[in-house]
Each structure stands twice: as C-alpha cells, then as structure tokens.
Design an enzyme around this catalytic site. Structure first.
Site, short mmCIF file in Angstrom:
data_model
loop_
_atom_site.label_atom_id
_atom_site.label_comp_id
_atom_site.label_asym_id
_atom_site.label_seq_id
_atom_site.Cartn_x
_atom_site.Cartn_y
_atom_site.Cartn_z
N SER A 1 0.81 -1.19 0.00
CA SER A 1 0.00 0.00 0.00
C SER A 1 0.86 1.27 0.00
O SER A 1 1.77 1.40 -0.81
CB SER A 1 -0.96 -0.04 1.20
N ASP B 1 -8.21 -6.38 -5.13
CA ASP B 1 -7.97 -5.09 -4.49
C ASP B 1 -8.69 -3.98 -5.27
O ASP B 1 -8.64 -3.96 -6.50
CB ASP B 1 -6.47 -4.81 -4.46
N HIS C 1 -6.07 -6.52 -1.11
CA HIS C 1 -4.99 -5.57 -0.82
C HIS C 1 -3.89 -6.20 0.04
O HIS C 1 -2.71 -5.95 -0.18
CB HIS C 1 -5.59 -4.36 -0.11
#
Length: 463
Positions: free
Chosen positions: A181, A382, A442
C-alpha cells in the site's frame, strides 16, 4: 484442552510474564530497539533473524501512512505468530514445524521448534514502525512527524545505517525491501536513497531489490480506474459509474493543478461516492463489504479522521490493539510509559496529507535505470490500488526495457495450496518483474499466504 490450544495459552502466559527485559533486546534470533532518527523523533524496529546468514534479510513496510508493520504486518500477515499468538503456517520467518511443538523460549528471545531448531522458511525479517509516530514509534513534539516521503526516506536511512552498523553480520546478506500500500510509495523513495547511500559508502549493506505490493505509486491512476473496475465486476450500475467518474475527475483536476492537499480531501469524497453506490464495498477486497464503523463520516468529522478510521484503524483493530498495548508491550520492556501503540496514527496521516496524492512513478524509473531489481505485485480483488491502475503507470515508464517487457507473455504459477490450480501470473524482463496474484485483495499475505511465500522465494532467488 488440545496441545495446540495449550501451546497458545503458554505463549500468552510467557509473553505476559516476561516483562523485565532491558533495552535493547539481548543477542539472539529476535531483537528490537529504538533509533532516534531526528531530535525527538524515535523509530521502533523488531527483527526476527535466521540462524543461517545464507538466507536474505527482508524489511517489511506497512501502509497508511500510519499502519504498524510491527503490529499488523507482523501479527496480521507474515510474522511467526498470528493475532491469537498461534504459529502461522505461511510465516516468512519460521519453519513449518508441528504447531504443538513450537513454544516461546524466554531465555533466548525467540520462537523455537525442537523438531528442527530455529530454522526459517525464507528470510530474516525486519519490521519497522514507519513513519515516525506509527505503532510504537513516536514523536516528542508536533514537528517530529514527517511531512513527506523525502523525510520518511531520510529517517529510514538513519535507522538502516544504525542497524547495519550495529549488526555487521547482515552487511553482506542480500537485503530486500518488501512493502504494501502506501508502504510501497515509501519503499520506492527509500530504495532510491539507499542505492545512493550504498554507492557513497554511507550505508554498508547488500541491497538486492525492492518489491512494491498493491502500492500507492500513482494515486491518480488508482482513483481513475475505480469506476471501470467496479463496473466490470458488476458492483456499479450506469448511474453509479457516472457518479464515481465525476468524483474521480474532481481528484484529477486538483492533482493537475498541483493542489495535493485538496486532492487528498477529494479522494476521500470519491471513496464516499463509491461506498454509496456499491452499498459499502470493501476497498481492500471487493468480494466483501466495508465494516459499518469504517463507512462515511459522522457529523463534524473531518476527512483526516475519516480516512484514519477507514484505512488505519482496521489495521489497529481492537484485538490487535489490546495485544500490542498489553502482552507485547510487557514483553518488549522498553516502550516509554507515555507511548501507546497506534496513539499517534492520526497525526502521522494528517501531517502527510499534502504529500499523499503525489505520484512517484519517476522514482521507479530511476530505480530501474540504476539497475535495481524492482518487483510490482498486486491482488486481483484489491480496489483501492486496483491492478488496472497499476498497469497504467507501468505502461508509462520511461525505462528502456519497457518495450521488451510489454512484448513478453506472462507465465502462470501454480497455487502451492491447490496443486493444478493457477494462483498467479508472472512476467520478468531484465530487472523488472510483475506478479498478478489471483484471489487476493490488498493484503496479499493475509488472503493468499502460500502464494505470497512462493513469490517471496522467487524474488529472493530461492527457487
């Protein structure tokens, strides 16, 4: 009570009982400490080291900014124990010994397995609570927080210089930076500065590459593809697609005008539009729904507080917070009394809001041009950093090898947990690799642990 349950209880009791540890931790397979990276700015690190120095060292960087690698990355994704203090079968550090045989050996500060000793699966792993103020890291005053990724990189270079100087046995070990991220955005800039520092001799390490997982490299590409991605997966109708497109265009305008703080605020608005049109799709995995407590802002709540609630508090859930501020804090034995794990997370995000939407695609280009091994990996499910957006910025790279990369076909990879089933696709050309991880959102190690471990081995050239 079965042996595994009894073992888990013993782990908890050992952690609670072991509260008198001095700082830093004694030599062994596990160590932790603080580094003052700037005056009044303190960063916390936690190392699980392999018995063999033939295995690589991996630095794990969490996202947010404000998410704790020593907490969520460690107990939620790749560390030797999960959030219930049970052995993780897909840990990046410890062996797959019979769970009932694994116990906490207080005398040597390490999880040991009598069946095979302290062997690791793939690597030594260094978790860092980064930027300053994240997790157990802390700032003594308001000017101690980082305002941008340049400061984040500078702080990390201080920590790495301190780490490799204090542990010279790791200076020749292949060193990789893995990230997730916003951690990927930080990892890219840190990697570029580390490359320069190694060349200048100011940091002694064997930097071998960086892996950018579901990374916030080009924020606008992510936002602009939310609508098309959700539409093609039947999570938006025509009206919703138009609403999300319009909100994304507002973000684009702010970015193009270099109004980055405003772009961050409009990004928050765009997420609310997505929530309203999808009945709360989870930004981290489109097959699930966003928790009610993470949804649209309450009356009087500013967008910083909302985004912390959406994207950082889920990494600091109640059970993990209780673990980190309870047994783990006692185990570590060096956390200042006035420091609470996760207590400065909102300050971390708020101070970086003006830098949040800035792209770092040019940094990836510089890394590739410098010969650094760069890997991009992304989860199929994601949303917040969807694969469509990642592919867009990759296709705009100025790297001289891009044409050759684009001409290649990807290679299917078998899922280690399901023989005969495709778990991912991969494409490598020169010093650039892309992994498309299937059935993962994610947090790839959480969703597809065996595939993530296989990817780690491939990147670190162990298979």
């Amino acid at each position: 009570m079965d042996r595994t349950a009894a073992c888990s209880l013993a782990l908890v009791l050992a952690l609670v009982a072991h509260s008198g540890l001095s700082s830093p931790a004694p030599a062994g397979r596990e160590a932790w400490s603080y580094v003052e990276v700037r005056d009044g700015a303190h960063m916390f690190w936690w190392l699980y080291s392999a018995r063999s120095l033939d295995l690589p060292l991996v630095l794990w960087l969490q996202g947010g900014p404000g998410g704790s690698g020593c907490g969520f990355g460690n107990f939620g994704e790749i560390g030797p124990l999960d959030g219930d203090l049970k052995p993780r079968n897909t840990s990046w550090e410890l062996c797959r010994g019979t769970p009932s045989l694994i116990h906490y050996n207080v005398s040597v500060e390490v999880l040991t397995c009598p069946a095979c000793g302290v062997q690791v699966q793939a690597a030594s792993v260094l978790f860092v609570d980064n930027p300053v103020g994240t997790g157990f890291s802390y700032a003594e005053r308001p000017d101690g927080f980082a305002p941008d990724v340049a400061t984040v990189a500078s702080d990390m270079l201080v920590l790495l210089r301190h780490f490799f100087t204090g542990r010279p046995e790791f200076q020749s070990v292949p060193f990789y930076i893995f990230s997730e991220s916003y951690g990927g955005k930080m990892a890219a800039v840190i990697s570029l500065e580390l490359t320069k520092a190694v060349a200048e001799g100011t940091v002694k390490c064997n930097f071998a590459g960086v892996a950018l997982g579901d990374s916030w490299i080009s924020p606008l590409d992510s936002v602009m593809t939310w609508g098309p991605y959700l539409y093609t997966t039947s999570l938006l109708d025509d009206h919703g697609l138009e609403d999300v497109r319009a909100a994304a265009e507002d973000v684009k305008t702010a970015v193009e005008q270099q109004q980055f703080h405003k772009a961050t605020e409009l990004w928050s608005v765009a997420e609310t539009v997505v929530e309203q049109n999808t009945n709360g799709v989870n930004f981290y995995n489109i097959l699930t729904q966003q928790p009610d407590e993470s949804r649209s802002s309450a009356a009087g709540e500013d967008f910083i507080a909302l985004q912390v609630r959406r994207h950082i508090r889920p990494l600091h859930g109640q059970s993990l917070s209780e673990l980190m501020n309870g047994p783990i804090r006692k185990k570590l034995g060096l956390i200042p009394e006035n420091v609470t794990w996760g207590g400065q997370a909102e300050d971390v995000f708020g101070n970086m809001a003006g830098d949040f939407m800035r792209p770092v695609v040019d940094v990836v280009d510089q890394l590739l041009a410098a010969g650094v091994n760069v890997t991009v990996y992304n989860g199929q499910l994601d949303l917040i950093v969807d694969t469509m957006g990642q592919e867009l910025w990759v296709k705009r790279l100025k790297w001289e090898g891009l044409a050759g990369f684009n001409d290649m076909r990807w290679t299917p990879l078998e899922d280690p947990a399901f023989p005969g089933v495709t778990g991912a696709f991969c494409k490598t050309y020169k010093n650039f690799t892309f992994f498309w991880i299937l059935k993962a959102g994610h947090m790839i190690p959480s969703d597809q642990g065996p595939m993530a471990l296989q990817m780690l081995r491939m990147i670190t050239q162990q298979v």
